[in-house]
Scaffold this motif. Structure first.
Motif, PDB file in Angstrom:
ATOM      1  N   GLN A 195       0.806  -1.220   0.000  1.00  0.00           N
ATOM      2  CA  GLN A 195       0.000   0.000   0.000  1.00  0.00           C
ATOM      3  C   GLN A 195       0.841   1.273   0.000  1.00  0.00           C
ATOM      4  O   GLN A 195       0.295   2.366   0.015  1.00  0.00           O
ATOM      5  N   LEU A 196       2.147   1.136  -0.034  1.00  0.00           N
ATOM      6  CA  LEU A 196       2.997   2.315  -0.124  1.00  0.00           C
ATOM      7  C   LEU A 196       2.717   3.040  -1.438  1.00  0.00           C
ATOM      8  O   LEU A 196       2.541   2.408  -2.478  1.00  0.00           O
ATOM      9  N   THR A 197       2.684   4.346  -1.381  1.00  0.00           N
ATOM     10  CA  THR A 197       2.510   5.107  -2.618  1.00  0.00           C
ATOM     11  C   THR A 197       3.840   5.191  -3.348  1.00  0.00           C
ATOM     12  O   THR A 197       4.904   4.964  -2.762  1.00  0.00           O
ATOM     13  N   ASN A 198       3.753   5.537  -4.619  1.00  0.00           N
ATOM     14  CA  ASN A 198       4.978   5.703  -5.399  1.00  0.00           C
ATOM     15  C   ASN A 198       5.852   6.795  -4.790  1.00  0.00           C
ATOM     16  O   ASN A 198       7.075   6.686  -4.769  1.00  0.00           O
ATOM     17  N   LYS A 199       5.213   7.830  -4.274  1.00  0.00           N
ATOM     18  CA  LYS A 199       5.950   8.935  -3.658  1.00  0.00           C
ATOM     19  C   LYS A 199       6.689   8.461  -2.410  1.00  0.00           C
ATOM     20  O   LYS A 199       7.848   8.825  -2.184  1.00  0.00           O
ATOM     21  N   LEU A 253      14.084   8.836  -5.533  1.00  0.00           N
ATOM     22  CA  LEU A 253      13.506   9.040  -6.860  1.00  0.00           C
ATOM     23  C   LEU A 253      12.181   9.773  -6.689  1.00  0.00           C
ATOM     24  O   LEU A 253      11.608   9.784  -5.605  1.00  0.00           O
ATOM     25  N   THR A 254      11.678  10.336  -7.776  1.00  0.00           N
ATOM     26  CA  THR A 254      10.356  10.945  -7.718  1.00  0.00           C
ATOM     27  C   THR A 254       9.300   9.845  -7.766  1.00  0.00           C
ATOM     28  O   THR A 254       9.559   8.727  -8.221  1.00  0.00           O
ATOM     29  N   GLY A 255       8.106  10.180  -7.306  1.00  0.00           N
ATOM     30  CA  GLY A 255       7.006   9.225  -7.379  1.00  0.00           C
ATOM     31  C   GLY A 255       6.701   8.826  -8.809  1.00  0.00           C
ATOM     32  O   GLY A 255       6.363   7.673  -9.101  1.00  0.00           O
ATOM     33  N   GLN A 256       6.828   9.784  -9.726  1.00  0.00           N
ATOM     34  CA  GLN A 256       6.588   9.509 -11.141  1.00  0.00           C
ATOM     35  C   GLN A 256       7.598   8.503 -11.690  1.00  0.00           C
ATOM     36  O   GLN A 256       7.241   7.594 -12.438  1.00  0.00           O
ATOM     37  N   ALA A 257       8.855   8.641 -11.302  1.00  0.00           N
ATOM     38  CA  ALA A 257       9.894   7.711 -11.754  1.00  0.00           C
ATOM     39  C   ALA A 257       9.637   6.307 -11.205  1.00  0.00           C
ATOM     40  O   ALA A 257       9.817   5.310 -11.909  1.00  0.00           O
ATOM     41  N   VAL A 258       9.200   6.236  -9.947  1.00  0.00           N
ATOM     42  CA  VAL A 258       8.891   4.933  -9.340  1.00  0.00           C
ATOM     43  C   VAL A 258       7.709   4.302 -10.079  1.00  0.00           C
ATOM     44  O   VAL A 258       7.725   3.112 -10.401  1.00  0.00           O
ATOM     45  N   GLY A 259       6.681   5.109 -10.363  1.00  0.00           N
ATOM     46  CA  GLY A 259       5.517   4.598 -11.083  1.00  0.00           C
ATOM     47  C   GLY A 259       5.890   4.039 -12.445  1.00  0.00           C
ATOM     48  O   GLY A 259       5.391   2.981 -12.858  1.00  0.00           O
TER      49      GLY A 259
END
Length: 74
Positions: A17-21, A29-35
């Motif tokens: 349940q951890l968010t990408n952020k 890393l940014t949340g977008q990069a993780v996504g």
């Protein structure tokens, strides 16, 4: 799959349940990069599904004894 992908997978195993952020802040890393990395891992079939584990408070076992291996439809 590089070391960052392995870390992302480890964090998802510990808590899916951890968010990408949140994951991004742990691995810088940014949340977008993780996504994007997670999407790539799904496309490559490294990540196939997400599951949950239910911890039931009580477990019960039922034991059945039969006199034979036949039965009758009623």
């Amino acid at each position: 799959m590089d070391e960052l992908d392995k870390k992302i997978i480890q964090f998802l195993r510990e808590d899916s349940q951890l968010t990408n952020k949140e994951i991004g802040s742990k691995i810088h890393l940014t949340g977008q990069a993780v996504g994007k990395r997670i999407l790539n891992l799904k496309d490559e079939k490294v990540i196939e599904s997400y599951t949950i584990k239910v911890n039931y408070a009580n477990k019960q076992f039922i034991r059945v004894f039969m006199e034979g291996n036949y039965f009758q439809n009623i």
